[in-house]
Design a protein around this motif. Structure first.
Motif, PDB file in Angstrom:
ATOM      1  N   MET A   1       1.013  -1.393   0.018  1.00  0.00           N
ATOM      2  CA  MET A   1       0.120   0.027  -0.137  1.00  0.00           C
ATOM      3  C   MET A   1       0.822   1.112  -0.004  1.00  0.00           C
ATOM      4  SD  MET A   1      -2.765   1.236   2.797  1.00  0.00           S
ATOM      5  CE  MET A   1      -1.509   1.531   4.110  1.00  0.00           C
ATOM      6  N   THR A   2       0.724   2.161  -0.895  1.00  0.00           N
ATOM      7  CA  THR A   2       1.307   3.505  -0.926  1.00  0.00           C
ATOM      8  C   THR A   2       0.725   4.389   0.131  1.00  0.00           C
ATOM      9  OG1 THR A   2       1.847   3.241  -3.285  1.00  0.00           O
ATOM     10  CG2 THR A   2       1.790   5.412  -2.313  1.00  0.00           C
ATOM     11  N   LEU A   3       1.584   4.974   0.967  1.00  0.00           N
ATOM     12  CA  LEU A   3       1.218   5.694   2.246  1.00  0.00           C
ATOM     13  C   LEU A   3       1.458   7.289   1.619  1.00  0.00           C
ATOM     14  CD1 LEU A   3       2.889   4.214   5.233  1.00  0.00           C
ATOM     15  CD2 LEU A   3       0.508   4.413   4.623  1.00  0.00           C
ATOM     16  N   MET A   4       2.254   7.656   0.749  1.00  0.00           N
ATOM     17  CA  MET A   4       2.542   9.115   0.148  1.00  0.00           C
ATOM     18  C   MET A   4       3.299   8.878  -1.184  1.00  0.00           C
ATOM     19  SD  MET A   4       4.615  12.229   2.120  1.00  0.00           S
ATOM     20  CE  MET A   4       3.254  12.323   3.306  1.00  0.00           C
ATOM     21  N   ASN A   5       2.746   9.963  -1.945  1.00  0.00           N
ATOM     22  CA  ASN A   5       3.353   9.836  -3.278  1.00  0.00           C
ATOM     23  C   ASN A   5       3.617  11.528  -3.459  1.00  0.00           C
ATOM     24  OD1 ASN A   5       1.208  11.205  -5.342  1.00  0.00           O
ATOM     25  ND2 ASN A   5       0.236   9.589  -4.107  1.00  0.00           N
ATOM     26  N   ALA A   6       4.650  11.624  -4.330  1.00  0.00           N
ATOM     27  CA  ALA A   6       4.947  13.194  -4.532  1.00  0.00           C
ATOM     28  C   ALA A   6       5.344  13.413  -5.970  1.00  0.00           C
ATOM     29  CB  ALA A   6       6.199  13.869  -3.839  1.00  0.00           C
ATOM     30  N   ALA A   7       4.978  14.186  -6.816  1.00  0.00           N
ATOM     31  CA  ALA A   7       4.952  14.333  -8.267  1.00  0.00           C
ATOM     32  C   ALA A   7       5.482  15.972  -8.424  1.00  0.00           C
ATOM     33  CB  ALA A   7       4.002  13.922  -9.026  1.00  0.00           C
ATOM     34  N   GLY A   8       6.770  15.956  -9.050  1.00  0.00           N
ATOM     35  CA  GLY A   8       6.999  17.352  -9.374  1.00  0.00           C
ATOM     36  C   GLY A   8       7.165  18.599  -8.379  1.00  0.00           C
ATOM     37  N   LEU A   9       7.417  18.316  -7.242  1.00  0.00           N
ATOM     38  CA  LEU A   9       7.304  19.265  -6.126  1.00  0.00           C
ATOM     39  C   LEU A   9       8.571  19.926  -6.256  1.00  0.00           C
ATOM     40  CD1 LEU A   9       6.854  17.030  -2.691  1.00  0.00           C
ATOM     41  CD2 LEU A   9       5.046  18.419  -4.113  1.00  0.00           C
ATOM     42  N   GLU A  10       8.408  21.411  -5.908  1.00  0.00           N
ATOM     43  CA  GLU A  10       9.240  22.366  -6.148  1.00  0.00           C
ATOM     44  C   GLU A  10       9.125  23.399  -4.948  1.00  0.00           C
ATOM     45  OE1 GLU A  10      10.120  26.091  -9.236  1.00  0.00           O
ATOM     46  OE2 GLU A  10       9.872  24.351 -10.116  1.00  0.00           O
ATOM     47  N   LEU A  11      10.297  23.893  -4.520  1.00  0.00           N
ATOM     48  CA  LEU A  11      10.101  24.859  -3.208  1.00  0.00           C
ATOM     49  C   LEU A  11      11.078  25.880  -3.547  1.00  0.00           C
ATOM     50  CD1 LEU A  11       8.709  25.623  -0.519  1.00  0.00           C
ATOM     51  CD2 LEU A  11      10.804  24.377   0.592  1.00  0.00           C
ATOM     52  N   SER A  12      10.921  27.396  -3.302  1.00  0.00           N
ATOM     53  CA  SER A  12      11.831  28.106  -3.431  1.00  0.00           C
ATOM     54  C   SER A  12      11.557  29.333  -2.325  1.00  0.00           C
ATOM     55  CB  SER A  12      11.328  29.068  -4.845  1.00  0.00           C
ATOM     56  OG  SER A  12      11.695  28.237  -5.855  1.00  0.00           O
ATOM     57  N   PHE A  13      12.426  30.014  -2.139  1.00  0.00           N
ATOM     58  CA  PHE A  13      12.623  30.998  -0.894  1.00  0.00           C
ATOM     59  C   PHE A  13      12.965  32.302  -1.853  1.00  0.00           C
ATOM     60  CE2 PHE A  13      13.414  27.587   2.255  1.00  0.00           C
ATOM     61  CZ  PHE A  13      12.084  27.373   2.895  1.00  0.00           C
ATOM     62  N   GLY A  14      12.270  33.094  -2.261  1.00  0.00           N
ATOM     63  CA  GLY A  14      12.574  34.457  -3.042  1.00  0.00           C
ATOM     64  C   GLY A  14      13.116  33.777  -4.443  1.00  0.00           C
ATOM     65  N   THR A  15      14.198  34.308  -4.929  1.00  0.00           N
ATOM     66  CA  THR A  15      14.725  33.793  -6.250  1.00  0.00           C
ATOM     67  C   THR A  15      15.598  32.326  -5.949  1.00  0.00           C
ATOM     68  OG1 THR A  15      16.837  35.132  -5.736  1.00  0.00           O
ATOM     69  CG2 THR A  15      15.043  36.103  -7.040  1.00  0.00           C
ATOM     70  N   HIS A  16      15.744  31.965  -4.614  1.00  0.00           N
ATOM     71  CA  HIS A  16      16.615  30.709  -4.497  1.00  0.00           C
ATOM     72  C   HIS A  16      15.749  29.585  -4.696  1.00  0.00           C
ATOM     73  CE1 HIS A  16      19.374  27.701  -2.957  1.00  0.00           C
ATOM     74  NE2 HIS A  16      18.560  27.782  -1.701  1.00  0.00           N
ATOM     75  N   THR A  17      16.012  28.477  -5.505  1.00  0.00           N
ATOM     76  CA  THR A  17      15.287  27.201  -5.537  1.00  0.00           C
ATOM     77  C   THR A  17      15.683  26.451  -4.613  1.00  0.00           C
ATOM     78  OG1 THR A  17      14.486  27.688  -7.870  1.00  0.00           O
ATOM     79  CG2 THR A  17      14.513  25.574  -7.172  1.00  0.00           C
ATOM     80  N   VAL A  18      15.133  25.759  -3.608  1.00  0.00           N
ATOM     81  CA  VAL A  18      15.499  24.839  -2.829  1.00  0.00           C
ATOM     82  C   VAL A  18      15.609  23.360  -3.247  1.00  0.00           C
ATOM     83  CG1 VAL A  18      15.332  23.804  -0.614  1.00  0.00           C
ATOM     84  CG2 VAL A  18      14.645  26.228  -0.872  1.00  0.00           C
ATOM     85  N   PHE A  19      14.715  23.160  -3.805  1.00  0.00           N
ATOM     86  CA  PHE A  19      14.484  21.865  -4.941  1.00  0.00           C
ATOM     87  C   PHE A  19      13.367  21.996  -5.894  1.00  0.00           C
ATOM     88  CE2 PHE A  19      12.440  21.044  -0.658  1.00  0.00           C
ATOM     89  CZ  PHE A  19      11.234  20.745  -1.317  1.00  0.00           C
TER      90      PHE A  19
END
Length: 635
Positions: free
Chosen positions: A1-19
């Motif tokens: 059973m899949t508990l969690m899935n993520a697709a194309g997650l992106e996170l930035s703080f201002g102009t800095h892309t964390v991932f």
């Protein structure tokens, strides 16, 4: 059973892309290690998964059956006792227990609808038993004792505990909750080895999924079956524990580098042909050139640049003088805080070139003993003697020698005023303090940055005896490996406190174990130490371990062997450096020859073409030989 899935997650703080473009699936039995250098975004990813942060792009979802437990790097607070604070995890079970007691009273007094009351009692009793209602208090007590609390401490108020002890309570609460998907952010921080081993046993038997952020490689190897790596803003998924991930990553990177370089060389070769065909400018030559251009475009589409490795620091610990064979000896050492005796009658004997570790539970007096050996503590008993030409360098885990008001540059320069500014800044650059970073205030540095400054100051001292108190604290994995390499090649003597079992296994010749005010000596590394202690608890009639004296006899020539091993390692590293430099030179020369082949005066001279082609072929053969040599040297 899949508990969690993520697709194309992106996170930035201002102009800095964390991932960005983060994709993964977590199944119900996945035990995942999340690794990456400090500041790469691991904790930020956790906060996205818990909903504290909203991603800038992408989606993630969790199963309705997923119950997330999250342990951050902060401690509990309040006025409850330790045991009562932990029991708050079971408030729902306590409520069921209260309801069952009330139902028993109602049934006993024959009040209300008996059938309904008995049915409710039966249902709640089943739920209470299934959820561990009969054992939750004993499980809570066992968990606290397993993490190093004493029976007396269970009744202490939370407010009286240290920060590390509060973190343990927070960890216990999460581990005993009803969560089936745990997010653990540096759970081994503040834990001694015994507590970490208890945590390992718990996680290995845990019937759910978890993701754990940790720099403890030994811990990751024991509790994970998958590894997620955050590097350069990308997440890469590997099957297997940390050691398997390291091997697979190195293999994948080598394949990618070779493919990239071979493709680049092929493109340059074909471009040379195109240029040559265009110069001949006949119809057949033009068709050939166009065909080759299409081939180049196809190759360029497969050309994927290899991501740069995260910056690490590489350094060495040179020594100013060579010591005598007897380096450090402590005789009948004792220390007490008032009426409380910390240890007594401790004897330490360190010889030239040894790597000796001091282990023991938190609070047993390891740091106190180190301060005695450095003459930094009064009120002590016993005698400490140093051998001839011994210079002590001390790394204090609290980093009290650093001055919060100074900036990084003057923290080092004031310690070594004979160095020029250029020399100081070059040394700092090797420890990743570049440009304006050298003007950062010591008081504003992270734990890892402060550790790097303290290690640099120690390195520049050129001492031949290093007393290191938890030097890997706050260092990420890459920095720990650099420190391991430097200490492996170090020609002096090392006495070290550490809870990093991977680190101990790589370096230790002997171990002193401090417990209950006494110190016991063990020969070998951490695995030898645990095997010996385990053998002492074997049933009667089992094979006994080799006596300590026999072990010492086997290690009479240990110092010479270690010196030879260190020399061989330095030779290997030098061969790698020379081979890489020669490859770079030869590839530049091959490139120059290819450019000459495109010149009109050369392309019309058959003899010159044959000569240059032969030279390029010979150089390419040498390049291939050097790559083969590098493969052997890296194995």
């Amino acid at each position: 059973m899949t508990l969690m899935n993520a697709a194309g997650l992106e996170l930035s703080f201002g102009t800095h892309t964390v991932f960005g473009d983060v994709n993964f699936l977590i199944d119900e039995r996945d035990h995942v290690g999340l690794v990456g250098v400090n500041g790469c975004g691991k904790t930020s990813l956790f906060k996205v998964l818990t909903g504290e942060y909203s991603p800038d792009a992408g989606t993630f979802g969790k199963s309705r059956l997923a119950r997330i437990g999250y342990v951050e790097q902060y401690a509990v607070s309040g006025n409850r006792t330790v045991f009562d604070e932990l029991l708050t995890v079971f408030d729902d079970l306590k409520e069921i227990d209260r309801r069952l007691n009330r139902l028993s009273e109602l049934i006993s007094d024959n009040e209300g609808d008996m059938d309904a009351l008995i049915e409710e009692q039966h249902r709640l009793t089943e739920e209470y038993n299934e959820r561990g209602g009969l054992t939750y208090r004993s499980r809570a007590r066992s968990a606290l004792l397993g993490l190093g609390f004493t029976e007396q401490q269970l009744t202490q108020g939370i407010s009286t505990l240290s920060g590390g002890q509060r973190s343990k309570v927070q960890l216990c609460k999460m581990l005993l909750s009803n969560a089936n998907f745990l997010l653990l952010d540096e759970p081994t921080n503040h834990l001694d080895i015994a507590s970490v081993e208890w945590l390992e046993d718990f996680l290995r038997s845990f019937r759910g999924a978890y993701i754990v952020i940790s720099h403890d490689r030994y811990f990751l190897d024991r509790v994970t079956n998958r590894t997620f790596e955050l590097e350069n803003g990308k997440l890469t998924v590997y099957n297997g524990n940390y050691s398997h991930y390291i091997d697979k990553k190195a293999e994948n990177r080598e394949i990618a580098i070779r493919h990239f370089e071979n493709t680049q060389r092929e493109i340059k070769r074909i471009e040379g042909i195109v240029e040559q065909q265009r110069r001949w400018n006949r119809e057949k030559n033009i068709r050939t050139a166009e065909s080759k251009l299409k081939q180049i475009e196809r190759l360029k589409k497969t050309l994927v640049a290899v991501d740069r490795l995260p910056e690490d620091f590489s350094f060495s610990f040179p020594v100013r003088n060579e010591s005598g064979n007897d380096v450090l000896k402590g005789t009948d050492l004792s220390f007490a805080y008032g009426a409380k005796e910390i240890f007594q009658g401790v004897n330490i004997d360190i010889k030239k070139g040894e790597r000796v570790f001091l282990l023991g539970p938190n609070g047993c007096g390891k740091t106190t003993l180190f301060k005695m050996l450095c003459s930094r503590l009064g009120g002590t008993k016993g005698y400490v003697s140093l051998g001839s030409n011994v210079d002590i360098g001390y790394y204090d885990q609290t980093q009290e020698s650093l001055h919060d008001a100074k900036n990084v540059l003057y923290e080092v320069w004031d310690e070594y005023p004979r160095m020029t500014e250029t020399e100081v800044r070059s040394s700092l650059a090797a420890f990743l303090f570049k440009g304006d970073d050298v003007f950062k205030s010591i008081g504003n540095l992270s734990g890892g940055e402060r550790a790097r400054v303290a290690i640099l100051k120690l390195m520049l001292s050129r001492c031949n005896l290093l007393l290191l108190d938890e030097p890997t604290n706050h260092l990420d994995i890459i920095s720990r490996e650099a420190l391991e390499m430097a200490l492996t090649c170090y020609e002096g003597t090392i006495f070290m406190v550490s809870h990093d079992r991977f680190f101990i296994n790589r370096l230790a010749d002997r171990i002193y174990y401090m417990e209950n005010g006494e110190v016991t000596e063990y020969i070998g590394n951490y695995d030898d130490f645990t095997a010996y202690r385990a053998s002492r608890s074997l049933p009667e009639g089992s094979p006994s371990p080799a006596p300590l004296n026999e072990e010492k006899e086997k290690r009479v020539n240990d110092y010479r062997q270690r010196k030879e091993a260190a020399a061989a390692e330095r030779k290997r590293l030098k061969q790698i450096e020379n081979s890489e430099q020669e490859i770079e030179r030869l590839e530049a020369e091959v490139s120059r020859i290819n450019e000459r082949l495109t010149l009109p005066e050369v392309s019309s001279d058959y003899a010159e073409i044959m000569k240059l082609t032969r030279q390029a072929t010979e150089m390419q053969q040498r390049i291939d030989e050097l790559y083969a040599l590098l493969d052997e040297l890296y194995d």
